[in-house]
Design an enzyme around this catalytic site. Sequence first.
Site: not given
Length: 161
Positions: A46, A51, A90-91, A132-133, A136
Amino acid sequence: MAIRKIVNYPAEILETKCQEVVKFDKKLAKMLDDMYDTMIEFDGVGLAAPQIGIDARVAIVDIDDESGTIEMINPRILETAGEQTGPEGCLSFPDLFGEVSRPNFVKIEALDRKGRKYVVEAEGFLARAIQHEIDHLDGILFTAKVLRYLEEDELKGVEAE
């Protein structure tokens, strides 16, 4: 298509509630395509616009199953149920993983790249990735929900979201 640079914590944009998308144009379509390429390049499941440094309520999820790529523009959670606890990464937090508890079921309403409204229901890992996304987009980081951080030997098969 282009690979964008991932914004890492503690960049301010990661903790900012993002702006609603009002223009559904070629620029938005290119951003979504770039987000997909970037997510794949960095082995994520994702990616949210903040991000890659963009203040917009846009996120994508692709957990590599039959659901395919889900593009979420201005998503809203309509319903949640149940509970699951599992590892998340998480990226924007390279090499950091934690155990997070989230609803096991989620129903959302969002717009696609052409501005058409749709509803999707998800369970398990897909529900986790979607939530999760969306977090963000509200400036909420997974680290705020971590029950405990995981050591490297506990991470077999964990993917970053």
